[in-house]
Design an enzyme around this catalytic site. Structure first.
Site, PDB file in Angstrom:
ATOM      1  CB  VAL A 113      -0.925   0.000   1.239  1.00 38.06           C
ATOM      2  CG1 VAL A 113      -1.839   1.195   1.227  1.00 38.06           C
ATOM      3  CG2 VAL A 113      -1.735  -1.285   1.284  1.00 38.06           C
TER       4      VAL A 113
ATOM      5  N   PRO B 104     -18.511  -4.613 -36.613  1.00 36.49           N
ATOM      6  CG  PRO B 104     -18.482  -6.543 -35.360  1.00 36.49           C
ATOM      7  CD  PRO B 104     -17.798  -5.239 -35.499  1.00 36.49           C
TER       8      PRO B 104
ATOM      9  CG  ASP C 255     -20.991   2.048 -46.311  1.00 35.78           C
ATOM     10  OD1 ASP C 255     -21.333   2.961 -47.067  1.00 35.78           O
ATOM     11  OD2 ASP C 255     -19.871   1.501 -46.324  1.00 35.78           O
TER      12      ASP C 255
ATOM     13  CE  LYS D 100     -20.762   1.551 -51.952  1.00 30.97           C
ATOM     14  NZ  LYS D 100     -19.353   1.414 -52.230  1.00 30.97           N
TER      15      LYS D 100
ATOM     16  N   GLY E 270     -18.885  -0.201 -42.241  1.00 33.33           N
ATOM     17  CA  GLY E 270     -18.969  -1.434 -41.456  1.00 33.33           C
ATOM     18  C   GLY E 270     -17.599  -2.085 -41.356  1.00 33.33           C
TER      19      GLY E 270
ATOM     20  CG  ASP F  27     -10.141  -2.375 -41.017  1.00 32.74           C
ATOM     21  OD1 ASP F  27      -9.550  -2.116 -39.963  1.00 32.74           O
ATOM     22  OD2 ASP F  27      -9.727  -2.008 -42.142  1.00 32.74           O
TER      23      ASP F  27
ATOM     24  CB  ALA G 119     -17.197  -9.189 -41.031  1.00 35.59           C
TER      25      ALA G 119
ATOM     26  CG  MET H  22     -19.234  -8.864 -49.658  1.00 31.55           C
ATOM     27  SD  MET H  22     -18.376  -7.653 -50.677  1.00 31.55           S
ATOM     28  CE  MET H  22     -16.668  -8.092 -50.439  1.00 31.55           C
TER      29      MET H  22
ATOM     30  N   GLY I 190     -23.397 -11.417 -37.489  1.00 27.55           N
ATOM     31  CA  GLY I 190     -22.488 -11.622 -36.360  1.00 27.55           C
ATOM     32  C   GLY I 190     -22.486 -10.456 -35.385  1.00 27.55           C
TER      33      GLY I 190
HETATM   34  N1  SAH Z   1     -15.312  -3.663 -44.306  1.00 29.98           N
HETATM   35  C1  SAH Z   1     -16.129  -4.733 -43.827  1.00 29.98           C
HETATM   36  C2  SAH Z   1     -16.515  -5.692 -44.941  1.00 29.98           C
HETATM   37  C3  SAH Z   1     -17.389  -5.091 -45.973  1.00 29.98           C
HETATM   38  S1  SAH Z   1     -17.862  -6.245 -47.179  1.00 29.98           S
HETATM   39  C4  SAH Z   1     -15.404  -5.466 -42.708  1.00 29.98           C
HETATM   40  O1  SAH Z   1     -14.218  -5.238 -42.495  1.00 29.98           O
HETATM   41  O2  SAH Z   1     -16.042  -6.287 -42.032  1.00 29.98           O
HETATM   42  C5  SAH Z   1     -19.411  -6.754 -46.569  1.00 29.98           C
HETATM   43  C6  SAH Z   1     -19.357  -8.177 -46.059  1.00 29.98           C
HETATM   44  O3  SAH Z   1     -18.826  -8.203 -44.760  1.00 29.98           O
HETATM   45  C7  SAH Z   1     -20.713  -8.824 -45.916  1.00 29.98           C
HETATM   46  O4  SAH Z   1     -21.186  -9.334 -47.144  1.00 29.98           O
HETATM   47  C8  SAH Z   1     -20.389  -9.952 -44.971  1.00 29.98           C
HETATM   48  O5  SAH Z   1     -19.729 -10.997 -45.616  1.00 29.98           O
HETATM   49  C9  SAH Z   1     -19.389  -9.277 -44.045  1.00 29.98           C
HETATM   50  N2  SAH Z   1     -20.024  -8.759 -42.829  1.00 29.98           N
HETATM   51  C10 SAH Z   1     -20.010  -7.492 -42.410  1.00 29.98           C
HETATM   52  N3  SAH Z   1     -20.640  -7.389 -41.220  1.00 29.98           N
HETATM   53  C11 SAH Z   1     -21.025  -8.619 -40.874  1.00 29.98           C
HETATM   54  C12 SAH Z   1     -21.698  -9.174 -39.760  1.00 29.98           C
HETATM   55  N4  SAH Z   1     -22.104  -8.419 -38.750  1.00 29.98           N
HETATM   56  N5  SAH Z   1     -21.930 -10.497 -39.729  1.00 29.98           N
HETATM   57  C13 SAH Z   1     -21.510 -11.288 -40.739  1.00 29.98           C
HETATM   58  N6  SAH Z   1     -20.873 -10.820 -41.821  1.00 29.98           N
HETATM   59  C14 SAH Z   1     -20.619  -9.506 -41.887  1.00 29.98           C
END
Ligand code: SAH
Length: 463
Positions: free
Chosen positions: A23, A226, A249, A271, A302, A304, A333, A384, A413
């Site tokens: 302490v 994600p 996005d 998109k 979404g 990275d 993801a 994707m 996810g």
């Molecule tokens: N930049 C993003 C990817 C973009 S491409 C990254 O780094 O995660 C988009 C794809 O990411 C989707 O078609 C799917 O394959 C995946 N994705 C993104 N979020 C997701 C999630 N919450 N659960 C599952 N797949 C995910």
């Protein structure tokens, strides 16, 4: 107010610390950080504490406490497990008019230690008046997460240029306005981005010009992860809370959008597959226009931004247009779905490498290099790929991947709707036809999928 917070200059002040254990060591670390000279008296002194005393010109006295040790001291602390000794130190200090603290014993303290957020020269002290140190620490960890560590360097920069600002602006009011503009703007962001020299040059320029108003905007390309807001980085959150405009996005979750600054303009540029809501070229233009109008633009993506996010392309355009930018990584993801799905991407026994592959196939013909994906001991993650699942599976089989290779799909996810199915290359298409998991989804191929039944911990598995 039970206690008045004061900041004490302890440089080269002498302090008596009674006690030589853990302490005492914790308190000694804090006091020496503030430049204090310590005299420690105890029957045994922890070796780390002894080293600290050596380093900071302290004095170690092995033996009994004596009240004359208080002579010439600015503060006294007692950190022993001997109650009567602690009490004696308290009474002696009171008699000598020396502020005293008996650790963890508020009735025997004339001053207390707050929980500290140290971004010297900026320091925040939080006190619960001795009622609940844990509550103060919880508050402290909240602040720690909100205030970048580089705040220290910003404080130092401001300190260095304070006199210049004072000389340039006569009234306190003018100075306050200038500092407010400067510290909310690009100068601060440049320091946080590790560009201290540029920050200083800009600050000097703004002081010279007498205003920070003319500054151009900036773009922050931010990975939002994600979906689960808890997976945002501190930096992402900070920039989102400063944004004037947010371009986002489809994959950015509502909960995350909620965390953006309330009065920011929110622009959807998402998109859909084969359905480009806003063409990439127009997104680039929007970013440039808003930044040129002096706004702080957050481009929220979404996962990275540099993994299947076209982040690189957007930045090339910004660079060409001379717009400053920062990039904040996000949890991609593959990483999020594998951790929340209970499937380690690598494992000493099963996979020594991992490949991230796009499952988007131009014109629905396979233009992927499947022969690179068939060797064992690696994990393949398809982004994707849900709508091309059948073609991907066929491609792997055609190139010789065994039909009993394990494969999993993690859909949505990290959200409350997360679903995982697993099977083999032989039956996954059928399983998915049955389960009808929805996009977005990640497909994981490899032996590591076997671990899922043991390591699953989040959400529901379908099969
Ligand atoms: N930049 C993003 C990817 C973009 S491409 C990254 O780094 O995660 C988009 C794809 O990411 C989707 O078609 C799917 O394959 C995946 N994705 C993104 N979020 C997701 C999630 N919450 N659960 C599952 N797949 C995910």
């Amino acid at each position: 107010m039970e206690y008045l917070p004061l900041f004490f200059d302890l440089k080269d002040r002498h302090i008596l610390l009674v006690g030589g254990g853990d302490v005492a060591l914790r308190k000694a670390r804090l006091l020496t950080r503030a430049g204090a000279r310590l005299t420690v008296v105890a029957h045994a002194i922890d070796s780390e504490l002894a080293q600290l005393l050596d380093l900071h010109h302290g004095v170690a006295i092995l033996g009994d406490y004596r009240s004359d040790l208080l002579l010439g001291k600015t503060l006294a602390l007692a950190a022993t497990d001997n109650d009567s000794l602690n009490e004696q130190v308290y009474h002696d200090a009171i008699a000598a008019n020396i502020p005293v603290n008996v650790v963890d014993n508020p009735p025997l303290c004339t001053f207390i230690f707050p929980a500290i957020v140290d971004r010297s020269p900026i320091v925040i002290g939080i006190s619960s008046g001795g009622q609940s140190p844990v509550l103060a620490r919880i508050l402290r960890s909240k602040l720690e997460s909100q205030i970048p560590v580089s705040f220290s360097r910003l404080g130092e920069l401001v300190g260095r240029l304070r006199d210049k600002v004072k000389a340039r602006f006569a009234s306190v009011n003018e100075r306050r306005v200038v500092w407010e503009q400067v510290l909310h703007g690009q100068v601060a962001e440049k320091v946080f981005a590790g560009r201290d020299q540029e920050a200083e040059a800009l600050l000097l320029e703004q002081i010279e010009a007498g205003s920070a108003k003319s500054q151009t905007g900036e773009v922050y390309l931010v990975g939002a992860g994600p979906g689960d807001p808890d997976l945002l980085t501190f930096k992402a959150l900070r920039l989102m809370q400063q944004a004037d405009v947010v371009l986002y996005d489809r994959l950015v979750s509502d909960e995350i959008l909620e965390l953006c600054r309330r009065d920011a303009d929110m622009i959807y540029v998402g998109k859909k597959r084969d359905n480009h809501a806003v063409p990439q070229h127009d997104i680039n233009q929007l970013l440039i226009e808003h930044a040129k109008a002096g706004r702080r633009v957050v481009r929220l993506k979404g996962g990275d931004p540099f993994i299947f996010g076209r982040g690189g392309e957007e930045l090339e355009q910004l660079k060409a247009a001379g717009i400053p930018f920062q990039v904040v990584p996000g949890v991609t993801a593959a990483s999020a779905c594998s951790t929340y799905g209970g499937i380690p991407l690598t494992h000493r026994n099963y996979a020594q490498s991992v490949k991230f592959v796009t499952g988007q196939l131009k014109n629905r013909t396979t233009d992927l290099n499947f022969s690179e994906m068939i060797s064992p001991n690696q994990t393949i993650v398809f982004y994707m790929g849900l709508h091309t699942l059948e073609l991907l599976v066929q491609g792997l089989l055609d190139h010789g991947k065994p039909a009993d290779t394990l494969i999993a799909i993690v859909s949505q996810g990290t959200s409350a709707q997360q679903r995982v199915i697993k099977g083999t290359l032989r039956n996954i298409v059928e399983l998915q036809q049955h389960a009808q998991l929805e996009a977005p989804a990640i497909i994981i191929v490899g032996e590591v999928v076997a671990l899922q039944s043991q390591l699953s911990w989040f959400g529901q598995d379908v099969c």
